[in-house]
Structure formats: structure tokens, C-alpha cells
Design a protein around this motif. Structure first.
Motif, PDB file in Angstrom:
ATOM      1  N   GLY A 108     106.909  -0.340 -45.613  1.00 24.93           N
ATOM      2  CA  GLY A 108     105.918  -0.938 -44.727  1.00 24.93           C
ATOM      3  C   GLY A 108     105.224  -2.117 -45.386  1.00 24.93           C
ATOM      4  O   GLY A 108     104.924  -2.075 -46.587  1.00 24.93           O
ATOM      5  N   GLU A 109     104.992  -3.159 -44.604  1.00 27.21           N
ATOM      6  CA  GLU A 109     104.301  -4.346 -45.102  1.00 27.21           C
ATOM      7  C   GLU A 109     103.082  -4.630 -44.239  1.00 27.21           C
ATOM      8  O   GLU A 109     103.146  -4.511 -43.013  1.00 27.21           O
ATOM      9  N   ALA A 110     101.997  -5.032 -44.896  1.00 30.34           N
ATOM     10  CA  ALA A 110     100.802  -5.490 -44.191  1.00 30.34           C
ATOM     11  C   ALA A 110     100.294  -6.741 -44.901  1.00 30.34           C
ATOM     12  O   ALA A 110     100.043  -6.714 -46.105  1.00 30.34           O
ATOM     13  N   PHE A 111     100.181  -7.819 -44.153  1.00 32.32           N
ATOM     14  CA  PHE A 111      99.737  -9.092 -44.708  1.00 32.32           C
ATOM     15  C   PHE A 111      98.415  -9.509 -44.061  1.00 32.32           C
ATOM     16  O   PHE A 111      98.226  -9.351 -42.849  1.00 32.32           O
ATOM     17  N   ILE A 112      97.535 -10.053 -44.880  1.00 37.69           N
ATOM     18  CA  ILE A 112      96.371 -10.794 -44.400  1.00 37.69           C
ATOM     19  C   ILE A 112      96.632 -12.261 -44.707  1.00 37.69           C
ATOM     20  O   ILE A 112      96.900 -12.621 -45.858  1.00 37.69           O
ATOM     21  N   TRP A 113      96.566 -13.126 -43.682  1.00 40.88           N
ATOM     22  CA  TRP A 113      96.870 -14.539 -43.926  1.00 40.88           C
ATOM     23  C   TRP A 113      95.980 -15.441 -43.081  1.00 40.88           C
ATOM     24  O   TRP A 113      95.457 -15.049 -42.053  1.00 40.88           O
ATOM     25  N   ASP A 114      95.816 -16.654 -43.566  1.00 46.96           N
ATOM     26  CA  ASP A 114      94.974 -17.667 -42.930  1.00 46.96           C
ATOM     27  C   ASP A 114      95.789 -18.383 -41.857  1.00 46.96           C
ATOM     28  O   ASP A 114      96.799 -19.026 -42.162  1.00 46.96           O
ATOM     29  N   TRP A 115      95.366 -18.289 -40.599  1.00 38.91           N
ATOM     30  CA  TRP A 115      96.163 -18.843 -39.510  1.00 38.91           C
ATOM     31  C   TRP A 115      96.131 -20.372 -39.453  1.00 38.91           C
ATOM     32  O   TRP A 115      97.020 -21.002 -38.883  1.00 38.91           O
ATOM     33  N   ARG A 116      95.141 -20.976 -40.067  1.00 36.72           N
ATOM     34  CA  ARG A 116      95.057 -22.434 -40.034  1.00 36.72           C
ATOM     35  C   ARG A 116      96.031 -23.080 -41.011  1.00 36.72           C
ATOM     36  O   ARG A 116      96.594 -24.137 -40.731  1.00 36.72           O
ATOM     37  N   TRP A 117      96.202 -22.436 -42.173  1.00 36.03           N
ATOM     38  CA  TRP A 117      97.035 -23.034 -43.228  1.00 36.03           C
ATOM     39  C   TRP A 117      98.305 -22.237 -43.505  1.00 36.03           C
ATOM     40  O   TRP A 117      99.200 -22.733 -44.183  1.00 36.03           O
ATOM     41  N   GLY A 118      98.380 -21.001 -43.038  1.00 36.99           N
ATOM     42  CA  GLY A 118      99.594 -20.215 -43.209  1.00 36.99           C
ATOM     43  C   GLY A 118      99.764 -19.573 -44.573  1.00 36.99           C
ATOM     44  O   GLY A 118     100.825 -19.025 -44.865  1.00 36.99           O
ATOM     45  N   PHE A 119      98.726 -19.598 -45.432  1.00 36.96           N
ATOM     46  CA  PHE A 119      98.898 -19.012 -46.754  1.00 36.96           C
ATOM     47  C   PHE A 119      98.468 -17.548 -46.767  1.00 36.96           C
ATOM     48  O   PHE A 119      97.620 -17.114 -45.998  1.00 36.96           O
ATOM     49  N   ARG A 120      99.080 -16.801 -47.669  1.00 43.01           N
ATOM     50  CA  ARG A 120      98.813 -15.369 -47.797  1.00 43.01           C
ATOM     51  C   ARG A 120      97.535 -15.122 -48.582  1.00 43.01           C
ATOM     52  O   ARG A 120      97.321 -15.697 -49.641  1.00 43.01           O
ATOM     53  N   ALA A 121      96.687 -14.213 -48.062  1.00 31.10           N
ATOM     54  CA  ALA A 121      95.487 -13.812 -48.777  1.00 31.10           C
ATOM     55  C   ALA A 121      95.687 -12.485 -49.499  1.00 31.10           C
ATOM     56  O   ALA A 121      95.272 -12.319 -50.641  1.00 31.10           O
ATOM     57  N   GLN A 122      96.334 -11.505 -48.815  1.00 33.51           N
ATOM     58  CA  GLN A 122      96.557 -10.197 -49.415  1.00 33.51           C
ATOM     59  C   GLN A 122      97.843  -9.597 -48.867  1.00 33.51           C
ATOM     60  O   GLN A 122      98.254  -9.880 -47.727  1.00 33.51           O
ATOM     61  N   LEU A 123      98.460  -8.720 -49.661  1.00 32.84           N
ATOM     62  CA  LEU A 123      99.651  -7.979 -49.254  1.00 32.84           C
ATOM     63  C   LEU A 123      99.483  -6.524 -49.655  1.00 32.84           C
ATOM     64  O   LEU A 123      99.066  -6.232 -50.780  1.00 32.84           O
ATOM     65  N   LEU A 124      99.802  -5.618 -48.735  1.00 30.43           N
ATOM     66  CA  LEU A 124      99.838  -4.195 -49.042  1.00 30.43           C
ATOM     67  C   LEU A 124     101.223  -3.671 -48.684  1.00 30.43           C
ATOM     68  O   LEU A 124     101.700  -3.867 -47.558  1.00 30.43           O
ATOM     69  N   VAL A 125     101.873  -3.005 -49.643  1.00 26.51           N
ATOM     70  CA  VAL A 125     103.196  -2.416 -49.429  1.00 26.51           C
ATOM     71  C   VAL A 125     103.064  -0.907 -49.436  1.00 26.51           C
ATOM     72  O   VAL A 125     102.407  -0.338 -50.321  1.00 26.51           O
ATOM     73  N   GLN A 126     103.676  -0.246 -48.442  1.00 25.36           N
ATOM     74  CA  GLN A 126     103.627   1.203 -48.343  1.00 25.36           C
ATOM     75  C   GLN A 126     105.042   1.785 -48.293  1.00 25.36           C
ATOM     76  O   GLN A 126     106.003   1.083 -47.967  1.00 25.36           O
ATOM     77  N   ASP A 127     105.131   3.081 -48.601  1.00 22.29           N
ATOM     78  CA  ASP A 127     106.433   3.744 -48.607  1.00 22.29           C
ATOM     79  C   ASP A 127     107.026   3.880 -47.216  1.00 22.29           C
ATOM     80  O   ASP A 127     108.230   3.990 -47.062  1.00 22.29           O
ATOM     81  N   HIS A 128     106.153   3.920 -46.194  1.00 21.53           N
ATOM     82  CA  HIS A 128     106.609   4.124 -44.824  1.00 21.53           C
ATOM     83  C   HIS A 128     106.335   2.868 -44.000  1.00 21.53           C
ATOM     84  O   HIS A 128     105.341   2.177 -44.220  1.00 21.53           O
ATOM     85  N   PRO A 129     107.189   2.574 -43.010  1.00 23.21           N
ATOM     86  CA  PRO A 129     106.945   1.425 -42.127  1.00 23.21           C
ATOM     87  C   PRO A 129     105.590   1.507 -41.441  1.00 23.21           C
ATOM     88  O   PRO A 129     105.116   2.597 -41.100  1.00 23.21           O
TER      89      PRO A 129
END
Length: 221
Positions: A82-103
Motif C-alpha cells: 500500500g502507498e499513501a502520498f502527500i503532495w503539493d498540487w500546485r508544484w507536484g512535489f512529494r511531501a510525505q510517503l507512507l508504505v504499508q504491507d497491505h494495499p
């Protein structure tokens, strides 16, 4: 031109009401103008299908979740994590990523500082304070599920004592089939988040969801 159309899984209007974000099976999240459909930004970091997106209240960041691959270069792995991203919609850059064992199937924001919720395929919900990386998997103590179910049944059976005759029989049968009834309520009302919500409608008691994947999350203020 030989292009294969892929499914769009989730769409949200941004807080400026001028743009929207949509994500799909191509692992991309597009920000585009509502008036003419013109793309203004793309977030390409997902490694698998993106299943849910939430626009955060600060009007800057977007939470997008879905299936992923253990290695970023393996975008055809079928989505085993499983992936969860926090990102800035104006510039498209990633702020944070969380990876989990399950989708991760669902995304939502809590009315708390930098706190979001992730609905998982294993039936649990992850609370993620993404600014500092802290997480809490709910229910925190799954062993209490049976205790809470027992309390809910006792409360319902106590209510049965106030009825006689056929009413008593009908209510008792409803109590005996309470979990099945809760599932029916969920099937008829997909906006309800968990079995807890369905049971609470009748018994005024919350019971944790342990019947399957968490496919939708909504915060009720």
C-alpha cells in the motif's frame, strides 16, 4: 494511435473550485482546470493504481492512496503493498510517503493538525499524522471486539424485556442476526464507513469493523 484507455478511480474538486484532481489505474494523478479540462499538473510517484484521493483542508496538499510495488521501477508487479502520498498540487512535489504491507483503498482527513485516515484491505484503518510520520492502526486492541459485541448484545436484549408477544420474538430474532443485519444496512447505504456505524443505528453502540476491507472513509464533524 494504439492507446489503451485506463480507468479513472477517483475525482475530487480542489478547494479553489477552479481545479480538480483525478487518479486512476495508470498510477498518475492529474490536476486539471474544470472549465476546459486542461491539465496543469501531474503527480507521477505512485507505482500502481491510485484508488482514492482526498484534498486536504489547508488548500495546498493532496492525499492519494492505492496499490504499489516494493521497488519503484517495478510498476507492473500487480500492486502488492500500500502507498499513501502527500503532495503539493500546485508544484507536484512529494511531501510525505507512507508504505504499508497491505494495499490502501480509501483516504480521508481528520479535523486535526496534519492527521489523515487510510482504509486498508486487511480491515483496519491507519491514522497517520503525516507531518511527523506517526501512525496508529485501528482498532488499537482487536481483542476487545468480542467484549464490545457482547455489550451490544446485552444492551439489545435488555431492550427486548420491554416488549411482549410477537414484538418480543421479532426483536429477539433481530438481535440474533444483528451482524447480518448490519451488513445489509451497509450494502444499502455504501456511504456508511464501518459495521460500527450500522450497528450504532439500532443499538447506540460502536463496534469495530472486522468484516473485510475498508473501502470508504468520511469524517463526520
Amino acid at each position: 494511435y494504439g492507446l489503451i484507455p485506463l480507468r479513472v478511480n477517483t475525482v475530487q474538486v480542489l478547494t479553489d473550485t477552479i481545479h480538480a484532481v483525478s487518479c486512476g489505474d495508470d498510477s498518475l494523478c492529474w490536476v486539471w482546470r474544470i472549465c476546459d479540462g486542461e491539465p496543469t499538473q501531474v503527480f507521477p510517484d505512485h507505482t500502481g493504481p491510485v484508488l482514492s484521493v482526498a484534498v486536504l483542508h489547508d488548500a495546498t496538499y493532496i492525499l492519494s492512496v492505492g496499490l504499489g510495488c516494493p521497488k519503484p521501477e517495478q510498476k507492473d508487479c500487480g500492486g502488492v503493498i500500500g502507498e499513501a502520498f502527500i503532495w503539493d498540487w500546485r508544484w507536484g512535489f512529494r511531501a510525505q510517503l507512507l508504505v504499508q504491507d497491505h494495499p490502501v483503498l480509501a483516504a480521508g482527513e481528520l479535523d486535526a493538525w496534519r492527521m489523515v485516515l487510510l482504509g486498508n484491505v486487511d480491515g483496519f484503518t491507519t491514522a497517520w499524522q503525516w507531518f511527523n510520520g506517526n501512525t496508529l492502526k485501528l482498532p488499537y486492541n482487536a481483542r476487545k471486539v468480542d467484549e464490545i459485541r457482547g455489550f451490544a448484545r446485552a444492551k439489545a436484549e435488555e431492550a427486548v424485556d420491554g416488549f411482549d408477544g410477537w414484538k418480543r420474538l421479532v426483536i429477539k430474532e433481530a438481535v440474533d442476526k444483528g451482524e447480518a443485519a448490519a451488513r445489509l444496512v451497509l450494502a444499502a447505504n455504501p456511504h456508511l464507513v464501518t459495521t460500527a456505524t450500522a450497528l450504532a443505528l439500532a443499538w447506540d453502540i460502536s463496534v469495530w469493523n472486522d468484516f473485510g476491507a475498508v473501502k470508504a472513509i468520511a469524517y463526520v464533524p
